[in-house]
Design a protein around this motif. Structure first.
Motif, mmCIF file in Angstrom:
data_model
loop_
_atom_site.group_PDB
_atom_site.id
_atom_site.type_symbol
_atom_site.label_atom_id
_atom_site.label_comp_id
_atom_site.label_asym_id
_atom_site.label_seq_id
_atom_site.Cartn_x
_atom_site.Cartn_y
_atom_site.Cartn_z
ATOM 1 N N LEU A 21 2.737 -5.700 4.141
ATOM 2 C CA LEU A 21 2.248 -4.792 3.107
ATOM 3 C C LEU A 21 1.947 -5.577 1.837
ATOM 4 O O LEU A 21 2.724 -6.452 1.446
ATOM 5 C CB LEU A 21 3.287 -3.716 2.803
ATOM 6 C CG LEU A 21 3.731 -2.843 3.981
ATOM 7 C CD1 LEU A 21 4.778 -1.849 3.523
ATOM 8 C CD2 LEU A 21 2.542 -2.134 4.598
ATOM 9 N N ASP A 22 0.849 -5.248 1.214
ATOM 10 C CA ASP A 22 0.528 -5.773 -0.105
ATOM 11 C C ASP A 22 -0.334 -4.742 -0.828
ATOM 12 O O ASP A 22 -0.639 -3.682 -0.287
ATOM 13 C CB ASP A 22 -0.129 -7.156 -0.040
ATOM 14 C CG ASP A 22 -1.463 -7.162 0.693
ATOM 15 O OD1 ASP A 22 -2.132 -6.111 0.779
ATOM 16 O OD2 ASP A 22 -1.861 -8.234 1.182
ATOM 17 N N GLU A 23 -0.716 -5.060 -2.024
ATOM 18 C CA GLU A 23 -1.472 -4.105 -2.840
ATOM 19 C C GLU A 23 -2.807 -3.723 -2.205
ATOM 20 O O GLU A 23 -3.212 -2.563 -2.253
ATOM 21 C CB GLU A 23 -1.687 -4.681 -4.248
ATOM 22 C CG GLU A 23 -2.140 -3.675 -5.270
ATOM 23 C CD GLU A 23 -1.095 -2.593 -5.566
ATOM 24 O OE1 GLU A 23 -1.508 -1.483 -5.970
ATOM 25 O OE2 GLU A 23 0.114 -2.844 -5.407
ATOM 26 N N SER A 24 -3.487 -4.683 -1.590
ATOM 27 C CA SER A 24 -4.787 -4.379 -0.990
ATOM 28 C C SER A 24 -4.642 -3.442 0.217
ATOM 29 O O SER A 24 -5.482 -2.563 0.428
ATOM 30 C CB SER A 24 -5.521 -5.659 -0.585
ATOM 31 O OG SER A 24 -4.805 -6.362 0.408
ATOM 32 N N VAL A 25 -3.572 -3.589 0.989
ATOM 33 C CA VAL A 25 -3.310 -2.689 2.111
ATOM 34 C C VAL A 25 -3.044 -1.281 1.578
ATOM 35 O O VAL A 25 -3.588 -0.291 2.085
ATOM 36 C CB VAL A 25 -2.131 -3.195 2.974
ATOM 37 C CG1 VAL A 25 -1.705 -2.148 3.996
ATOM 38 C CG2 VAL A 25 -2.483 -4.507 3.650
ATOM 39 N N ALA A 26 -2.231 -1.200 0.549
ATOM 40 C CA ALA A 26 -1.911 0.105 -0.046
ATOM 41 C C ALA A 26 -3.172 0.782 -0.579
ATOM 42 O O ALA A 26 -3.375 1.989 -0.375
ATOM 43 C CB ALA A 26 -0.878 -0.050 -1.151
ATOM 44 N N MET A 27 -4.032 0.032 -1.223
ATOM 45 C CA MET A 27 -5.266 0.600 -1.777
ATOM 46 C C MET A 27 -6.201 1.080 -0.657
ATOM 47 O O MET A 27 -6.817 2.140 -0.773
ATOM 48 C CB MET A 27 -5.982 -0.414 -2.673
ATOM 49 C CG MET A 27 -5.207 -0.769 -3.937
ATOM 50 S SD MET A 27 -4.806 0.643 -4.984
ATOM 51 C CE MET A 27 -6.425 1.079 -5.568
ATOM 52 N N ALA A 28 -6.282 0.304 0.422
ATOM 53 C CA ALA A 28 -7.136 0.691 1.546
ATOM 54 C C ALA A 28 -6.633 1.983 2.189
ATOM 55 O O ALA A 28 -7.416 2.883 2.489
ATOM 56 C CB ALA A 28 -7.201 -0.444 2.572
ATOM 57 N N TRP A 29 -5.330 2.067 2.415
ATOM 58 C CA TRP A 29 -4.760 3.291 2.990
ATOM 59 C C TRP A 29 -4.932 4.465 2.030
ATOM 60 O O TRP A 29 -5.249 5.571 2.451
ATOM 61 C CB TRP A 29 -3.271 3.086 3.308
ATOM 62 C CG TRP A 29 -3.044 2.513 4.666
ATOM 63 C CD1 TRP A 29 -3.334 1.244 5.086
ATOM 64 C CD2 TRP A 29 -2.480 3.182 5.782
ATOM 65 N NE1 TRP A 29 -2.977 1.091 6.396
ATOM 66 C CE2 TRP A 29 -2.446 2.271 6.850
ATOM 67 C CE3 TRP A 29 -1.986 4.460 5.986
ATOM 68 C CZ2 TRP A 29 -1.943 2.598 8.100
ATOM 69 C CZ3 TRP A 29 -1.480 4.787 7.231
ATOM 70 C CH2 TRP A 29 -1.477 3.864 8.276
ATOM 71 N N HIS A 30 -4.721 4.214 0.758
ATOM 72 C CA HIS A 30 -4.835 5.287 -0.235
ATOM 73 C C HIS A 30 -6.262 5.852 -0.281
ATOM 74 O O HIS A 30 -6.438 7.057 -0.479
ATOM 75 C CB HIS A 30 -4.397 4.787 -1.610
ATOM 76 C CG HIS A 30 -4.254 5.873 -2.614
ATOM 77 N ND1 HIS A 30 -3.268 6.833 -2.548
ATOM 78 C CD2 HIS A 30 -4.990 6.180 -3.706
ATOM 79 C CE1 HIS A 30 -3.397 7.674 -3.556
ATOM 80 N NE2 HIS A 30 -4.435 7.298 -4.274
ATOM 81 N N ALA A 31 -7.239 4.994 -0.072
ATOM 82 C CA ALA A 31 -8.632 5.456 -0.061
ATOM 83 C C ALA A 31 -8.869 6.470 1.062
ATOM 84 O O ALA A 31 -9.716 7.354 0.937
ATOM 85 C CB ALA A 31 -9.581 4.271 0.095
ATOM 86 N N VAL A 32 -8.098 6.370 2.142
ATOM 87 C CA VAL A 32 -8.282 7.264 3.292
ATOM 88 C C VAL A 32 -7.343 8.468 3.234
ATOM 89 O O VAL A 32 -7.751 9.592 3.514
ATOM 90 C CB VAL A 32 -8.078 6.492 4.617
ATOM 91 C CG1 VAL A 32 -8.235 7.418 5.810
ATOM 92 C CG2 VAL A 32 -9.041 5.319 4.712
ATOM 93 N N ILE A 33 -6.074 8.257 2.862
ATOM 94 C CA ILE A 33 -5.100 9.355 2.924
ATOM 95 C C ILE A 33 -4.679 9.886 1.559
ATOM 96 O O ILE A 33 -3.905 10.831 1.474
ATOM 97 C CB ILE A 33 -3.839 8.966 3.734
ATOM 98 C CG1 ILE A 33 -2.996 7.910 3.011
ATOM 99 C CG2 ILE A 33 -4.208 8.520 5.136
ATOM 100 C CD1 ILE A 33 -1.630 7.665 3.629
#
Length: 84
Positions: A21-33
């Motif tokens: 997990l890192d910030e870019s993963v969190a941002m990518a998931w947040h864009a979808v969910i």
């Protein structure tokens, strides 16, 4: 849900599959969910984990199970409301 709630969902997922997990993963998931309510996403995560057809959990699986999760949460809430 906010980005911190998305990160909480991801931490829950990582407990089982050890994903990085890192910030870019969190941002990518947040864009979808990110449009989902946190409680719905939590329930959708449980349902997605129980789905034998899902090998590696992706954000689309949370969205896919979101409608059923919302329905179940609404049904539980309605069932627990006192009658007047």
């Amino acid at each position: 849900m906010n980005i911190n709630e998305t990160k909480a969902i991801l931490k829950e997922i990582a407990l089982i599959d050890n994903r990085k997990l890192d910030e870019s993963v969190a941002m990518a998931w947040h864009a979808v969910i990110g449009h989902m309510k946190y409680e719905v996403a939590q329930q959708a995560l449980i349902l997605a984990r129980q789905d034998a057809n899902i090998g590696y959990l992706e954000p689309k699986h949370i969205v896919q199970w979101g409608r059923e999760a919302s329905h179940r949460l609404n049904r539980t809430t309605t069932k627990n409301q006192p009658r007047t």
